[in-house]
Write a protein that holds these residues in place. Structure first.
Motif, PDB file in Angstrom:
ATOM      1  N   SER A 207      -9.945  -0.022   0.071  1.00 16.50           N
ATOM      2  CA  SER A 207      -8.606   0.431   0.447  1.00 16.50           C
ATOM      3  C   SER A 207      -8.518   0.613   1.957  1.00 16.50           C
ATOM      4  O   SER A 207      -7.525   0.231   2.577  1.00 16.50           O
ATOM      5  CB  SER A 207      -8.279   1.761  -0.229  1.00 16.50           C
TER       6      SER A 207
ATOM      7  N   ARG B  55       0.822 -10.218  14.780  1.00  6.83           N
ATOM      8  CA  ARG B  55       2.167 -10.715  14.541  1.00  6.83           C
ATOM      9  C   ARG B  55       3.122 -10.304  15.657  1.00  6.83           C
ATOM     10  O   ARG B  55       3.884 -11.104  16.157  1.00  6.83           O
ATOM     11  CB  ARG B  55       2.661 -10.148  13.207  1.00  6.83           C
TER      12      ARG B  55
ATOM     13  N   THR C 294       7.770   4.066   3.404  1.00 11.03           N
ATOM     14  CA  THR C 294       6.639   3.454   2.697  1.00 11.03           C
ATOM     15  C   THR C 294       5.496   4.438   2.432  1.00 11.03           C
ATOM     16  O   THR C 294       4.626   4.158   1.615  1.00 11.03           O
ATOM     17  CB  THR C 294       6.080   2.265   3.501  1.00 11.03           C
TER      18      THR C 294
ATOM     19  N   THR D 209      -8.148  -2.696   3.480  1.00  8.09           N
ATOM     20  CA  THR D 209      -6.818  -3.283   3.247  1.00  8.09           C
ATOM     21  C   THR D 209      -5.797  -2.726   4.233  1.00  8.09           C
ATOM     22  O   THR D 209      -4.983  -3.465   4.791  1.00  8.09           O
ATOM     23  CB  THR D 209      -6.363  -2.990   1.799  1.00  8.09           C
ATOM     24  N   ILE D 210      -5.860  -1.411   4.443  1.00  7.72           N
ATOM     25  CA  ILE D 210      -4.936  -0.783   5.399  1.00  7.72           C
ATOM     26  C   ILE D 210      -5.234  -1.291   6.817  1.00  7.72           C
ATOM     27  O   ILE D 210      -4.323  -1.659   7.569  1.00  7.72           O
ATOM     28  CB  ILE D 210      -5.073   0.762   5.349  1.00  7.72           C
TER      29      ILE D 210
ATOM     30  N   LEU E  85      -4.334  -3.084  -2.572  1.00  4.94           N
ATOM     31  CA  LEU E  85      -4.525  -1.629  -2.661  1.00  4.94           C
ATOM     32  C   LEU E  85      -4.755  -1.192  -4.101  1.00  4.94           C
ATOM     33  O   LEU E  85      -5.459  -0.225  -4.367  1.00  4.94           O
ATOM     34  CB  LEU E  85      -3.309  -0.898  -2.105  1.00  4.94           C
TER      35      LEU E  85
ATOM     36  N   SER F  11      -4.204   6.744 -10.888  1.00  6.28           N
ATOM     37  CA  SER F  11      -3.153   6.057 -10.101  1.00  6.28           C
ATOM     38  C   SER F  11      -3.190   4.556 -10.296  1.00  6.28           C
ATOM     39  O   SER F  11      -2.166   3.885 -10.214  1.00  6.28           O
ATOM     40  CB  SER F  11      -3.316   6.347  -8.613  1.00  6.28           C
TER      41      SER F  11
ATOM     42  N   LEU G 151       2.857   4.384  -0.683  1.00  9.94           N
ATOM     43  CA  LEU G 151       1.430   4.155  -0.429  1.00  9.94           C
ATOM     44  C   LEU G 151       0.576   5.215  -1.100  1.00  9.94           C
ATOM     45  O   LEU G 151      -0.466   4.931  -1.681  1.00  9.94           O
ATOM     46  CB  LEU G 151       1.156   4.190   1.081  1.00  9.94           C
TER      47      LEU G 151
ATOM     48  N   LEU H 208      -5.231   5.533  -3.345  1.00  7.62           N
ATOM     49  CA  LEU H 208      -5.534   5.570  -1.910  1.00  7.62           C
ATOM     50  C   LEU H 208      -5.396   7.013  -1.456  1.00  7.62           C
ATOM     51  O   LEU H 208      -4.319   7.593  -1.596  1.00  7.62           O
ATOM     52  CB  LEU H 208      -4.504   4.685  -1.181  1.00  7.62           C
TER      53      LEU H 208
ATOM     54  N   HIS I 286      -0.269  -7.173  -0.157  1.00  6.59           N
ATOM     55  CA  HIS I 286      -0.826  -5.944   0.414  1.00  6.59           C
ATOM     56  C   HIS I 286      -0.989  -4.875  -0.670  1.00  6.59           C
ATOM     57  O   HIS I 286      -2.053  -4.275  -0.830  1.00  6.59           O
ATOM     58  CB  HIS I 286       0.104  -5.457   1.522  1.00  6.59           C
ATOM     59  N   PHE I 287       0.077  -4.680  -1.441  1.00  5.45           N
ATOM     60  CA  PHE I 287       0.022  -3.643  -2.469  1.00  5.45           C
ATOM     61  C   PHE I 287      -0.924  -4.028  -3.622  1.00  5.45           C
ATOM     62  O   PHE I 287      -1.556  -3.161  -4.223  1.00  5.45           O
ATOM     63  CB  PHE I 287       1.423  -3.311  -2.980  1.00  5.45           C
TER      64      PHE I 287
ATOM     65  N   MET J 185      11.747   1.175   0.094  1.00  6.90           N
ATOM     66  CA  MET J 185      11.765   0.495   1.396  1.00  6.90           C
ATOM     67  C   MET J 185      10.427  -0.203   1.594  1.00  6.90           C
ATOM     68  O   MET J 185       9.397   0.267   1.113  1.00  6.90           O
ATOM     69  CB  MET J 185      11.959   1.517   2.521  1.00  6.90           C
TER      70      MET J 185
ATOM     71  N   TYR K  66      -0.523   5.011  -4.673  1.00  8.87           N
ATOM     72  CA  TYR K  66      -1.563   4.030  -4.991  1.00  8.87           C
ATOM     73  C   TYR K  66      -2.918   4.728  -5.040  1.00  8.87           C
ATOM     74  O   TYR K  66      -3.049   5.852  -4.568  1.00  8.87           O
ATOM     75  CB  TYR K  66      -1.531   2.905  -3.954  1.00  8.87           C
TER      76      TYR K  66
ATOM     77  N   ARG L 265      -6.639  -4.017   7.730  1.00 10.53           N
ATOM     78  CA  ARG L 265      -6.284  -5.425   7.828  1.00 10.53           C
ATOM     79  C   ARG L 265      -4.787  -5.607   8.088  1.00 10.53           C
ATOM     80  O   ARG L 265      -4.381  -6.452   8.882  1.00 10.53           O
ATOM     81  CB  ARG L 265      -6.681  -6.061   6.482  1.00 10.53           C
ATOM     82  N   LYS L 266      -3.976  -4.778   7.442  1.00  9.36           N
ATOM     83  CA  LYS L 266      -2.536  -4.894   7.668  1.00  9.36           C
ATOM     84  C   LYS L 266      -2.185  -4.475   9.097  1.00  9.36           C
ATOM     85  O   LYS L 266      -1.406  -5.145   9.772  1.00  9.36           O
ATOM     86  CB  LYS L 266      -1.764  -4.022   6.685  1.00  9.36           C
TER      87      LYS L 266
ATOM     88  N   GLU M 271       5.511   5.336   8.970  1.00  3.39           N
ATOM     89  CA  GLU M 271       5.478   4.988   7.538  1.00  3.39           C
ATOM     90  C   GLU M 271       6.425   5.906   6.772  1.00  3.39           C
ATOM     91  O   GLU M 271       7.072   5.482   5.825  1.00  3.39           O
ATOM     92  CB  GLU M 271       4.063   5.157   6.958  1.00  3.39           C
TER      93      GLU M 271
ATOM     94  N   ASP N 261      -0.582  -6.906  11.801  1.00  4.18           N
ATOM     95  CA  ASP N 261       0.675  -6.519  12.451  1.00  4.18           C
ATOM     96  C   ASP N 261       0.570  -6.686  13.958  1.00  4.18           C
ATOM     97  O   ASP N 261       1.495  -7.153  14.602  1.00  4.18           O
ATOM     98  CB  ASP N 261       1.015  -5.049  12.134  1.00  4.18           C
TER      99      ASP N 261
END
Lengths: 310, 276
Positions: B3, B17, B86, B6-7, A101, A73, B90, B95, A97-98, A84, B93, B9-10, B81, B14
């Protein structure tokens, strides 16, 4: 090593057979156009290559490994249909972000955004983006980490003709650098010069695959000659009727030209006869376009397919 | 691991925010201070009553609020999601579904933990500074226990929300089911238990009954915060069953941990089976 290879792949969803015995492969540095009506199995094929689904039957190998394997991948870029993103984030935040990943360097992000023409909008929230801008962000996302295999599902949706031409040029450049690209679309006009091979899917099966010349051979569709008479149209008609023994389909063009459809195998003989007759002032040859070939393979059921779902 | 982080952290950024974290912390701080000073107002007394009484009141409030906040925070983790378009991207990836789910849990869990720590921490410090005769040691221990159990309770309901989020395909359905979970554990469960007790007229095995409390994380949470003061008399209603529990505080903590580990594992299993 093929970038991907589908061998006799079938996929069943509920009771419907969405893919039936599909054989398809892609080599490095090649652009493959994947065409078909809605529900023909394009997206399903892509999802199998991405490892989002496993085939009911057959074998899928991708970049020398198994579809869905993280090692694999990492080297795939994917632009989904109607991509989206998180509306509250900026284009740059999303790509960051991507990129994390994917393990791609963050330094790539501004470069990619510039490359797709979002340099000025990278710090604006995605909810303010137009469809075309979202699409371009999606493309930048797919290019993260310099993928070996790039899969684009309807990449030109929402793009104006200039942006579409830019996209195709970019794809050619990537191809020349060795990236293998799958271009999945039902928008055919304009794509022809940019693909190396095309595969035409209907009802989950590959109807035809090959480069344009080979598809023309497989389709065995008539070539149209457009002829301007030198001494009047009836004399020309006689020559054509004699030469084709009544086989060629002849129509009168609006501009005083005659249009004749001939089998590819009879094309050269017909041209020779016409030139020898002295009745021809000008002659044009129209080969079937990708669109013609597509319509040919989809067959009369084409319209009925259009309303289908993915 | 990268990974997952990273998830997480978002999710965490959020919640910064959209001001979730600060809003939750503020609500907790105001409620905790309100309860500390006005909790005993019903008995005609304004001012700090006692640490056990304050913690018991906070815990009573906590069982309503924490599950609700946790469910609201996370019910759309996966279904959101998917609806937002998205999820598909995701998962292409490098992931795994497990990494995505655990990353989300880490992010949501951290948000809730931090909000709890800040909200009740501020209240704890205010009590320690402003109340003259409070025993700091007792207060600190009680607050520590309260905050930790509150975090674990919240995590439990985040994991329960995930169980829904990985199964359904529409956000409103997930929201409805999340509210259902809240109703069940916060309002209905104890009534059902009480009803069962009364209806059984003592025919049920009395050794089994206290264990039934373990089926509800909010009951475990209340037991933890009340029993800790060694004051079984404060246990009312079905919680009085807890006085007969053969396990101590350690067992209760363990049960509360299980309440987020098991649903989270369940959500993972269901998520792996989901067709994208």
């Amino acid at each position: 090593m093929s970038c991907f290879r589908l061998e006799n792949v079938s996929y069943r969803y509920d009771k419907a057979l969405v893919l039936r015995g599909v054989d398809l492969r892609l080599e490095p540095g090649e652009i493959l156009g994947l065409f078909g009506h809605n529900g023909a199995g394009k997206t399903t094929s892509i999802k199998l290559i991405l490892g989002l689904m496993t085939p009911t039957q057959g074998k899928v190998s991708v970049l020398g490994g198994e579809a869905g394997d993280p090692q694999v991948s990492q080297h795939i870029g994917y632009l989904p249909e109607n991509v989206m993103f998180y509306p509250q984030l900026t284009g740059r935040e999303i790509l960051n972000h991507f990129a994390r990943l994917k393990g791609a360097p963050l330094a790539q992000v501004p470069e990619l955004l510039e490359q797709v023409g979002l340099g000025d909008a990278m710090n604006a929230r995605v909810k303010t983006y137009s469809k075309g801008m979202r699409q371009r962000l999606g493309l930048a996302q797919a290019l993260l980490g310099k993928p070996k295999l790039l899969m684009l599902d309807e990449p030109t949706v929402g793009l104006d003709p200039v942006a579409t031409a830019d996209l195709y040029r970019l794809l050619r450049k990537l191809r020349d650098e060795g990236t293998a690209i799958v271009l999945c679309s039902h928008v055919l006009p304009g794509v022809e010069p940019y693909i190396d091979r095309a595969a035409i899917l209907t009802d989950g099966a590959v109807q035809a695959v090959g480069d344009l010349a080979s598809l023309r051979r497989q389709a065995n569709m008539a070539v149209t000659l457009s002829i301007e008479p030198a001494n009047g149209i009836s004399a020309l008609e006689k020559v054509i009727v004699n030469a084709s023994a009544g086989n060629g389909l002849m129509t009168h063009g609006s501009n005083g030209r005659l249009r004749v459809d001939v089998r590819p195998s009879e094309k050269m003989a017909m041209i020779q006869t016409l030139l020898d007759s002295g009745e021809v002032r000008d002659l044009g040859i129209h080969q079937p376009t990708l669109e013609d070939i597509y319509v040919h393979f989809i067959g009369s059921g084409g319209l009925a397919h259009r309303g289908g779902s993915q | 691991m990268n990974s997952i982080w990273t998830i997480a952290r978002k999710e965490f950024s959020d919640s910064l925010r959209n001001r979730w974290l600060i809003a939750i912390a503020l609500v907790f701080a105001i409620l905790a201070l309100g309860i500390a000073w006005f909790g005993a107002a019903a008995s005609g007394q304004v001012g700090y009553a006692s640490t056990p009484a304050t913690i018991a009141s906070l815990a009573s409030l906590g069982i309503f609020l924490i599950p609700l906040i946790a469910l609201l925070l996370s019910y759309d983790a996966i279904v959101g999601e998917e609806e937002g378009g998205t999820l598909l991207l995701l998962l292409t990836y490098p992931l795994s579904r497990g990494q995505l789910l655990f990353g989300k849990f880490l992010g949501h869990g951290l948000t809730l933990a931090l909000a709890t720590l800040i909200g009740f921490g501020v209240a704890g410090v205010a009590i320690a500074v402003l109340v003259d005769d409070v025993v700091i040691g007792t207060l600190a221990a009680a607050m520590f226990r309260f905050v930790l159990s509150t975090i674990l309770l919240g995590w439990g309901f985040i994991a329960l929300a995930y169980l829904i989020s990985v199964r359904v395909s529409e956000k409103p359905v997930a929201a409805g089911l999340a509210l259902g979970i809240w109703f069940f554990f916060v309002l209905i469960f104890d009534l059902m238990l009480l009803g069962t007790l009364v209806a059984s007229e003592g025919k049920l095995n009395p050794e089994l009954l206290p264990w039934l409390l373990m089926l509800n994380p909010t009951d475990i949470y209340r037991l933890l915060n009340i029993v800790a003061f060694g004051d079984g008399a404060q246990l009312s209603g079905v919680l009085s069953l807890g006085a007969d529990l053969p396990i101590g505080a350690g067992g209760l903590w363990f049960a509360l941990v299980l309440w987020f580990v098991i649903p989270l594992a369940g959500a993972w299993v269901l998520f792996r089976r989901r067709t994208i």
